[in-house]
Motif scaffolding. Structure first.
Motif, PDB file in Angstrom:
ATOM      1  N   LEU A 109       0.783  -1.132  -0.019  1.00 25.20           N
ATOM      2  CA  LEU A 109       0.075  -0.197  -0.171  1.00 25.20           C
ATOM      3  C   LEU A 109       0.959   1.184  -0.079  1.00 25.20           C
ATOM      4  CD1 LEU A 109      -2.875   1.434   0.160  1.00 25.20           C
ATOM      5  CD2 LEU A 109      -2.627   0.964   2.494  1.00 25.20           C
ATOM      6  N   ILE A 110       0.725   2.014  -0.980  1.00 22.60           N
ATOM      7  CA  ILE A 110       1.641   3.120  -1.012  1.00 22.60           C
ATOM      8  C   ILE A 110       0.594   4.338  -1.423  1.00 22.60           C
ATOM      9  CG2 ILE A 110       2.168   2.453  -3.461  1.00 22.60           C
ATOM     10  CD1 ILE A 110       4.943   3.970  -3.455  1.00 22.60           C
ATOM     11  N   PHE A 111       0.748   5.533  -0.914  1.00 21.58           N
ATOM     12  CA  PHE A 111      -0.091   6.606  -1.098  1.00 21.58           C
ATOM     13  C   PHE A 111       0.673   7.771  -1.085  1.00 21.58           C
ATOM     14  CE2 PHE A 111       0.579   6.132   3.482  1.00 21.58           C
ATOM     15  CZ  PHE A 111       0.862   7.420   4.235  1.00 21.58           C
ATOM     16  N   ASN A 112       0.072   8.916  -1.697  1.00 28.79           N
ATOM     17  CA  ASN A 112       0.624  10.253  -1.948  1.00 28.79           C
ATOM     18  C   ASN A 112       1.599  10.082  -3.032  1.00 28.79           C
ATOM     19  OD1 ASN A 112      -0.791  11.404  -0.030  1.00 28.79           O
ATOM     20  ND2 ASN A 112       0.754  11.921   1.366  1.00 28.79           N
ATOM     21  N   ILE A 113       1.343   9.301  -3.917  1.00 30.47           N
ATOM     22  CA  ILE A 113       2.370   9.148  -5.357  1.00 30.47           C
ATOM     23  C   ILE A 113       1.782  10.374  -5.736  1.00 30.47           C
ATOM     24  CG2 ILE A 113       2.550   7.839  -7.457  1.00 30.47           C
ATOM     25  CD1 ILE A 113       1.492   5.291  -5.929  1.00 30.47           C
ATOM     26  N   VAL A 171       4.595   7.466  -0.369  1.00 27.68           N
ATOM     27  CA  VAL A 171       4.626   6.984   1.352  1.00 27.68           C
ATOM     28  C   VAL A 171       4.027   5.621   1.239  1.00 27.68           C
ATOM     29  CG1 VAL A 171       4.035   7.587   3.688  1.00 27.68           C
ATOM     30  CG2 VAL A 171       4.438   9.447   1.926  1.00 27.68           C
ATOM     31  N   GLN A 172       4.746   4.792   1.986  1.00 27.31           N
ATOM     32  CA  GLN A 172       4.146   3.131   2.053  1.00 27.31           C
ATOM     33  C   GLN A 172       3.871   3.001   3.331  1.00 27.31           C
ATOM     34  OE1 GLN A 172       6.479   0.277  -0.121  1.00 27.31           O
ATOM     35  NE2 GLN A 172       8.190   2.004  -0.435  1.00 27.31           N
ATOM     36  N   ASP A 189      -2.786  12.842   4.788  1.00 28.86           N
ATOM     37  CA  ASP A 189      -1.972  13.662   5.769  1.00 28.86           C
ATOM     38  C   ASP A 189      -1.955  12.457   6.881  1.00 28.86           C
ATOM     39  OD1 ASP A 189      -0.730  15.229   7.599  1.00 28.86           O
ATOM     40  OD2 ASP A 189      -2.657  16.065   8.590  1.00 28.86           O
ATOM     41  N   LEU A 190      -1.129  11.347   6.479  1.00 21.51           N
ATOM     42  CA  LEU A 190      -0.521  10.197   7.313  1.00 21.51           C
ATOM     43  C   LEU A 190       0.613  10.064   7.132  1.00 21.51           C
ATOM     44  CD1 LEU A 190      -3.545   7.565   5.867  1.00 21.51           C
ATOM     45  CD2 LEU A 190      -3.521   8.867   7.968  1.00 21.51           C
ATOM     46  N   ALA A 191       1.264   9.162   8.017  1.00 20.19           N
ATOM     47  CA  ALA A 191       2.734   9.172   8.340  1.00 20.19           C
ATOM     48  C   ALA A 191       3.095   7.646   7.504  1.00 20.19           C
ATOM     49  CB  ALA A 191       3.152   9.029   9.493  1.00 20.19           C
ATOM     50  N   LYS A 192       4.458   7.495   7.232  1.00 20.73           N
ATOM     51  CA  LYS A 192       4.795   6.426   6.719  1.00 20.73           C
ATOM     52  C   LYS A 192       4.512   5.079   7.822  1.00 20.73           C
ATOM     53  CE  LYS A 192       9.143   3.792   5.399  1.00 20.73           C
ATOM     54  NZ  LYS A 192      10.663   3.969   5.251  1.00 20.73           N
ATOM     55  N   GLY A 193       3.816   4.047   7.313  1.00 20.66           N
ATOM     56  CA  GLY A 193       3.709   2.929   8.171  1.00 20.66           C
ATOM     57  C   GLY A 193       2.020   2.861   8.423  1.00 20.66           C
ATOM     58  N   ALA A 194       1.398   3.894   7.997  1.00 18.03           N
ATOM     59  CA  ALA A 194      -0.049   3.723   8.546  1.00 18.03           C
ATOM     60  C   ALA A 194      -0.689   2.607   8.116  1.00 18.03           C
ATOM     61  CB  ALA A 194      -0.772   5.104   7.814  1.00 18.03           C
TER      62      ALA A 194
END
Length: 171
Positions: A70-74, A93-94, A129-134
């Motif tokens: 799951l990777i976001f903010n691409i 961000v993964q 607006d989430l951190a890596k590892g969410a």
């Protein structure tokens, strides 16, 4: 209405078999994410989210299937992810996978019928607006109300009989 968002991979056709290189058959420390390409993002796309999951498997008999990647903010202007995205990649961000690691964890279905590994790409009108590892739940909740479009790419995989179970994922 314009052309639909579409996701593809040079590594396998939609509905085709995912090559071993991208799976646990390569060895737990050697799994490589496949290259992915997409076209026709909707107007107003600010970011993408990519989810790889196995809807055929349910860990501990739960209602949840298995999250492999799951990777976001691409970035919204991106049209691809390269092969071999590393845990520290700046491509996005993964979030956490089944091994609770913010990285790619390839398909790993047992011998028997192939599982349908589902790559889902979502175009969003914002960044998350989430951190890596969410967690997957956190990402899905943050996406709610921001999805402009989505598309799916399916790959099939199962381990060969006698291949044995892979060891635990690296820490």
């Amino acid at each position: 209405m314009g052309p639909q968002l579409r996701l593809s991979s040079p590594a396998f056709a939609d509905g085709g078999t995912i090559p071993d290189k991208y799976t646990c058959a390569a060895g737990m420390g050697n799994m490589t994410s496949p290259a992915l390409d997409w076209v026709n993002p909707p107007k107003g796309t600010e970011s993408f989210v990519l989810l790889l999951h196995d809807p055929d498997a349910h860990a501990a008999k739960s209602i949840y299937d298995i999250t492999h990647w799951l990777i976001f903010n691409i970035p919204g202007d991106a049209t691809s992810l390269p092969e071999g995205v590393k845990a520290d990649s700046t491509a996005g961000v993964q979030a956490s996978n089944i091994a609770r690691q913010p990285s790619y964890f390839g398909p790993c279905a047992p011998p028997g019928p192939s599982h349908h590994y589902t790559f889902e790409l979502f175009a969003l009108d914002s960044k998350l607006d989430l951190a890596k590892g969410a967690s997957r739940d956190e990402v899905m909740k943050a996406m709610d109300g921001h999805v402009l479009s989505g598309t799916v790419l399916i790959g099939l995989f199962h381990r060969q009989p006698g291949g044995g179970m892979p060891g635990p994922p690296p820490r």
